[in-house]
Scaffold this active site. Structure first.
Site, PDB file in Angstrom:
ATOM      1  N   HIS A  43       0.864  -1.186   0.000  1.00 46.42           N
ATOM      2  CA  HIS A  43       0.000   0.000   0.000  1.00 46.42           C
ATOM      3  C   HIS A  43       0.897   1.231   0.000  1.00 46.42           C
ATOM      4  O   HIS A  43       1.149   1.822   1.039  1.00 46.42           O
ATOM      5  CB  HIS A  43      -0.915  -0.019   1.222  1.00 46.42           C
ATOM      6  CG  HIS A  43      -1.996   1.024   1.189  1.00 46.42           C
ATOM      7  ND1 HIS A  43      -3.253   0.803   1.683  1.00 46.42           N
ATOM      8  CD2 HIS A  43      -2.006   2.301   0.731  1.00 46.42           C
ATOM      9  CE1 HIS A  43      -3.989   1.889   1.541  1.00 46.42           C
ATOM     10  NE2 HIS A  43      -3.241   2.820   0.955  1.00 46.42           N
ATOM     11  N   HIS A  50       6.446   4.047   4.179  1.00 47.37           N
ATOM     12  CA  HIS A  50       6.764   2.614   4.291  1.00 47.37           C
ATOM     13  C   HIS A  50       7.146   2.088   2.909  1.00 47.37           C
ATOM     14  O   HIS A  50       8.302   2.190   2.523  1.00 47.37           O
ATOM     15  CB  HIS A  50       5.628   1.808   4.955  1.00 47.37           C
ATOM     16  CG  HIS A  50       4.247   2.264   4.638  1.00 47.37           C
ATOM     17  ND1 HIS A  50       3.714   2.195   3.380  1.00 47.37           N
ATOM     18  CD2 HIS A  50       3.271   2.797   5.442  1.00 47.37           C
ATOM     19  CE1 HIS A  50       2.464   2.652   3.405  1.00 47.37           C
ATOM     20  NE2 HIS A  50       2.168   3.032   4.625  1.00 47.37           N
ATOM     21  N   GLU A  70      -2.539  -1.674  -3.231  1.00 46.13           N
ATOM     22  CA  GLU A  70      -3.637  -0.900  -2.666  1.00 46.13           C
ATOM     23  C   GLU A  70      -3.290   0.579  -2.682  1.00 46.13           C
ATOM     24  O   GLU A  70      -2.117   0.941  -2.604  1.00 46.13           O
ATOM     25  CB  GLU A  70      -3.894  -1.306  -1.208  1.00 46.13           C
ATOM     26  CG  GLU A  70      -4.258  -2.748  -0.985  1.00 46.13           C
ATOM     27  CD  GLU A  70      -4.485  -3.056   0.475  1.00 46.13           C
ATOM     28  OE1 GLU A  70      -5.084  -4.102   0.756  1.00 46.13           O
ATOM     29  OE2 GLU A  70      -4.049  -2.259   1.348  1.00 46.13           O
ATOM     30  N   THR A 100      -3.618   4.728   8.687  1.00 46.28           N
ATOM     31  CA  THR A 100      -4.077   3.448   8.141  1.00 46.28           C
ATOM     32  C   THR A 100      -5.496   3.623   7.630  1.00 46.28           C
ATOM     33  O   THR A 100      -6.179   4.601   7.984  1.00 46.28           O
ATOM     34  CB  THR A 100      -4.023   2.328   9.201  1.00 46.28           C
ATOM     35  OG1 THR A 100      -4.310   1.070   8.590  1.00 46.28           O
ATOM     36  CG2 THR A 100      -5.005   2.590  10.337  1.00 46.28           C
ATOM     37  N   HIS A 190      -8.273  -5.991   7.070  1.00 44.81           N
ATOM     38  CA  HIS A 190      -8.063  -4.987   8.115  1.00 44.81           C
ATOM     39  C   HIS A 190      -8.383  -5.579   9.492  1.00 44.81           C
ATOM     40  O   HIS A 190      -9.537  -5.869   9.803  1.00 44.81           O
ATOM     41  CB  HIS A 190      -8.885  -3.714   7.910  1.00 44.81           C
ATOM     42  CG  HIS A 190      -8.241  -2.515   8.564  1.00 44.81           C
ATOM     43  ND1 HIS A 190      -7.333  -1.704   7.903  1.00 44.81           N
ATOM     44  CD2 HIS A 190      -8.318  -2.024   9.816  1.00 44.81           C
ATOM     45  CE1 HIS A 190      -6.910  -0.757   8.716  1.00 44.81           C
ATOM     46  NE2 HIS A 190      -7.501  -0.938   9.896  1.00 44.81           N
ATOM     47  N   GLY A 213      -1.608  -7.793   7.201  1.00 44.79           N
ATOM     48  CA  GLY A 213      -0.267  -7.277   7.384  1.00 44.79           C
ATOM     49  C   GLY A 213       0.115  -7.074   8.832  1.00 44.79           C
ATOM     50  O   GLY A 213       0.920  -7.814   9.392  1.00 44.79           O
TER      51      GLY A 213
END
Length: 237
Positions: A43, A50, A70, A100, A190, A213
């Site tokens: 993502h 990140h 994503e 997030t 999620h 994740g």
């Protein structure tokens, strides 16, 4: 079979916290594949806090399992995925500075935008998925865009699971049933973890994919990455 796609964002977060290349995101990606992951999810965000753009490009040529990218489908993001051509793009309504994902799309309000993005992805041979909550109207409008899949935002399920699992999963089952009726395949992600994943899958066994994740990487600190992936996949079988 429901596929397990491992989101490696947290590995990149750890790397970026000290600079350099430790841990090596590409090495961990290869390990996830060799340990049995059915896919890799990333993502990328505009600030590259990140996963970086260059990571996405390198991972594409590195792995043989399915690649899921994503993100908020801005022009910059769309340009990246058209270069990389992953098997799947999951469109998420994130602000540029969001920590997030915390909500699905209002697919009615953003119908024209999402429809155009779905068409653009299809023209590039990329499967589309739209991140949604369990509101049935949002599922209906997602289906009208022509998307191949929806990804159910499962944080509300995870938060309510300990108190009453049956009540927690019920709206997700209803949403998934509607999506299937409308000809749209279903992913989920999620806050799914080793405590709640099996129950979720038992109630929606036709899930195509779960993307996990944060919880998976946290579990790997204690169990090791190979054993952790094995346990998550066991929840899906």
């Amino acid at each position: 079979m429901t596929r397990l796609s491992v989101n490696i964002n947290k590995i990149a977060t750890l790397r970026n916290s000290r600079g350099g290349n430790n841990p090596d995101v590409l090495h961990v990606t290869r390990d996830c594949e060799s340990f049995g992951a059915d896919g890799i999810t990333v993502h990328p965000r505009p600030d590259e806090r990140h996963i970086r753009r260059n990571d996405v490009i390198k991972i594409r040529s590195l792995i043989h399992v399915e690649f899921n990218v994503e993100g908020n489908p801005t022009n910059e993001f769309m340009n990246l995925v058209k270069i990389v051509r992953p098997e799947q793009v999951t469109m998420v309504p994130d602000a540029h500075d969001q920590i997030t994902s915390n909500a699905g799309w209002d697919t009615k309000e953003h119908f024209n935008f999402l429809s155009e993005r779905v068409d653009s992805l299809h023209a590039s041979g990329i499967r589309s998925s739209i991140f949604v909550g369990t509101d049935l109207e949002m599922i209906e409008y997602a289906a009208k865009t022509g998307t191949d899949r929806v990804e159910l935002y499962t944080e509300p399920y995870a938060s309510a699971f300990a108190k009453n699992p049956d009540e927690a999963v019920a709206p997700f089952v209803e949403a998934a049933q509607l999506a299937r009726k409308l000809g749209v395949a279903v992913n989920a992600g999620h806050d799914l973890n080793l405590d709640n994943l099996r129950f979720f899958h038992e109630h929606i066994p036709w899930l195509k994919e779960v993307s996990i994740g944060h919880a998976l990487i946290c579990d790997a600190l204690y169990l090791g990455l190979e054993e952790t992936i094995r346990r998550y996949k066991a929840c899906l079988n």
